[in-house]
Write a protein that holds these residues in place. Structure first.
Motif, PDB file in Angstrom:
ATOM      1  N   GLU A  82       0.568  -0.782  -0.072  1.00 11.46           N
ATOM      2  CA  GLU A  82      -0.018   0.108  -0.159  1.00 11.46           C
ATOM      3  C   GLU A  82       0.632   1.132  -0.183  1.00 11.46           C
ATOM      4  N   CYS A  83       2.523   1.541   0.469  1.00 15.16           N
ATOM      5  CA  CYS A  83       2.984   2.359   0.137  1.00 15.16           C
ATOM      6  C   CYS A  83       3.872   2.596  -1.100  1.00 15.16           C
ATOM      7  N   THR A  85       2.781   3.432  -5.045  1.00 12.26           N
ATOM      8  CA  THR A  85       1.579   3.942  -6.407  1.00 12.26           C
ATOM      9  C   THR A  85       2.997   3.893  -7.701  1.00 12.26           C
ATOM     10  N   PRO A 238       0.987   5.459   2.886  1.00 12.59           N
ATOM     11  CA  PRO A 238      -0.299   5.120   2.565  1.00 12.59           C
ATOM     12  C   PRO A 238      -1.042   5.778   2.357  1.00 12.59           C
ATOM     13  N   ASP A 239      -1.216   7.037   3.176  1.00 12.97           N
ATOM     14  CA  ASP A 239      -1.809   8.977   2.720  1.00 12.97           C
ATOM     15  C   ASP A 239      -1.244   9.396   1.201  1.00 12.97           C
ATOM     16  N   VAL A 241      -0.266   7.729  -1.555  1.00 12.60           N
ATOM     17  CA  VAL A 241      -0.145   6.418  -2.183  1.00 12.60           C
ATOM     18  C   VAL A 241      -2.221   7.824  -2.819  1.00 12.60           C
ATOM     19  N   GLN A 242      -2.795   7.002  -1.300  1.00 15.16           N
ATOM     20  CA  GLN A 242      -4.439   7.379  -1.443  1.00 15.16           C
ATOM     21  C   GLN A 242      -4.726   8.997  -2.372  1.00 15.16           C
ATOM     22  N   ASP A 245      -4.030   8.509  -5.654  1.00 11.38           N
ATOM     23  CA  ASP A 245      -4.993   7.967  -6.613  1.00 11.38           C
ATOM     24  C   ASP A 245      -6.134   8.309  -6.519  1.00 11.38           C
ATOM     25  N   LYS A 246      -6.665   9.644  -6.065  1.00 11.52           N
ATOM     26  CA  LYS A 246      -7.505  10.512  -6.216  1.00 11.52           C
ATOM     27  C   LYS A 246      -7.053  11.270  -7.359  1.00 11.52           C
TER      28      LYS A 246
END
Length: 368
Positions: A82-83, A85, A238-239, A241-242, A245-246
Motif C-alpha cells: 500500500e506504500c 504508487t 499510504p495517505d 498514495v491515496q 490515486d484520487k
C-alpha cells in the motif's frame, strides 16, 4: 478561448531535433546521442520476449492497480504494497504531487539548477516557490532549509542531481531529512539512483518508517532502457498514495510497460552489469577529459557535466559545434549552467566520438 492564466508563465518542453533532420543537414553517417541521459541499450532480451507474449491482449485495459508490479517492488524495497504508487513515468508522479500539495497558498522548495519539472509543477499550480541556488554545483542544504516557510508543502531534492551528477551520501541525506519540518512532504527523486556506485549507498525506502513525510521516486526510463514506455513509481506513506490515486487518470500505466517493468526487476544481475559498464565508461571519459585539461563535475549518475569555458570557441557555441560533428549533448546554457555541457555516458564508441570532437574544439580558433 478562456485559457488558464498560469499558462502565460509556462513554455512547452522542447525535445532535440529529429535525428533524420540532423543527419541530412550536417551530412552525418553516425550520430552519438548523448543528450537525454538514456542508456545506449534497449530492454533486456527477456523483457522483449515478455512483451511479445502479451501483444494479443492489448484490446483489454491494463491492470489499473499494477498489482504484480506493486508486489515485486514492495518485496524488493522492503515496504508494504500500500506504500507503492505508479505513474506514466516519474514525471507524471511529480505532476500529481504538484496537484495534490501545491496551490497559491502552498509553497515549494527545490534546488536550482535541477530537473526542469520541479519549477513547472510550481508554476502550473500557481504556487509560490524558492529555487535555491547550488553552491559550487553542489547542494546548499542549509540554504534549502532556510527557504522553508510556514506554508511550505513540498521540498524536492534530486539525488544524484540532474544536471550536475552531485550525490549526497546517505548519512548526509538522512541528516537533512531529519531537519525538515514533519509537515513538509520531502520528495526524493532517485531517477539516477541505479547508477550510484558509492560503497555507502543505502536503500532509502527503509527511511520511510521513521519519516512518513518522505516520497521516493524511481523510473524505469534510465538503467532499464524503457524510456519509450514511460513507467515510474513512488514509495510513500499510504495517505500520500491515496491522495495521488484520487487524481491520477485510470489505467495510467499501459500493459506493455507493466510487463516490461516486472520482467526487468526479475533480472537484477543484468541491471548490475549495466551499472558496472556505465560506471567504467564514466570513469574512462572523465580520465580522458582530465588528461586534456578539461574540467568536469564529479558524478554518480550516467552523465558528466563538462566545463567548456577553456575551449577554442565560445561556450554557448559548443553544443552546436558538437552537433555538427555528430555528437548530441545538452547545453548548460539551456539549463542555467552557463559554461558547461551535460554529456550522457553511452557506449565506448560514442564516448570516443565525443572525446575526439571535444579535443578538436579545444584547439579550434587558435585555442591552446
Amino acid at each position: 478561448m478562456r485559457l488558464n492564466p498560469v499558462l502565460e508563465r509556462l513554455t512547452p518542453y522542447r525535445a532535440g531535433p529529429p535525428l533524420a533532420e540532423v543527419r541530412r543537414q550536417y551530412q552525418l553517417d553516425r550520430i552519438s546521442i548523448l543528450s537525454a541521459n538514456e542508456v545506449p541499450w534497449g530492454p533486456f532480451p527477456e523483457v522483449v520476449e515478455a512483451m511479445k507474449s502479451v501483444l494479443d491482449g492489448l484490446n483489454r485495459y491494463p491492470d489499473g492497480a499494477c498489482n504484480e508490479l506493486r508486489d515485486i517492488i514492495a518485496e524488493q524495497r522492503g515496504v508494504d504494497a500500500e506504500c507503492v504508487t505508479f505513474g506514466n513515468g516519474s514525471c507524471e508522479l511529480l505532476m500529481l504531487l504538484g496537484q495534490a500539495f501545491l496551490s497559491p497558498q502552498h509553497h515549494v522548495v527545490f534546488p536550482h539548477p535541477s530537473f526542469v519539472m520541479y519549477r513547472l509543477i510550481a508554476l502550473a499550480n500557481g504556487a509560490p516557490y524558492a529555487a535555491v541556488a547550488l553552491k559550487d554545483l553542489d547542494y546548499d542544504l542549509d540554504a534549502m532549509l532556510a527557504a522553508v516557510r510556514d506554508n511550505t508543502s513540498l521540498l524536492i531534492i534530486c539525488n544524484p542531481n540532474n544536471p550536475t551528477g552531485s550525490y549526497l551520501e546517505p548519512e548526509v541525506m538522512r541528516g537533512f531529512i531529519e531537519r525538515v519540518p514533519p509537515e513538509v512532504v520531502i520528495v526524493l527523486d532517485e531517477a539516477y539512483d541505479e547508477f550510484v556506485t558509492s560503497p555507502r549507498h543505502e536503500e532509502s525506502a527503509a527511511w520511510l518508517k521513521d519519516h512518513p513525510n518522505l516520497v521516493i521516486l524511481h523510473t524505469f526510463s534510465k538503467v532499464y532502457g524503457l524510456a519509450g514506455l514511460r513507467v515510474g513509481y513512488g514509495i510513500a506513506h499510504p495517505d500520500v498514495v491515496q491522495a495521488l490515486d484520487k487524481i491520477r487518470q485510470p489505467f495510467n500505466v499501459d500493459s506493455l510497460a507493466q510487463v516490461a517493468a516486472v520482467t526487468s526487476l526479475r533480472l537484477p544481475d543484468r541491471m548490475e552489469e549495466r551499472r558496472r559498464r556505465i560506471a567504467e565508461e564514466r570513469d574512462r571519459v572523465a580520465a580522458r577529459l582530465h588528461d586534456m585539461g578539461i574540467g568536469y563535475h564529479p558524478s554518480e549518475a550516467n552523465f558528466l557535466l563538462v566545463d567548456v569555458t577553456g575551449l577554442g570557441i565560445p561556450g554557448p557555441e559548443v553544443a552546436q559545434a558538437l552537433l555538427e560533428r555528430g555528437v548530441l549533448t545538452r547545453s548548460g546554457y539551456a539549463m542555467d549552467c552557463p559554461g558547461w555541457i551535460r554529456v550522457t555516458i553511452g557506449e565506448v564508441e560514442e564516448g570516443d566520438q565525443f572525446l575526439s570532437a571535444i579535443a578538436e574544439l579545444r584547439t579550434a580558433g587558435g585555442g591552446v
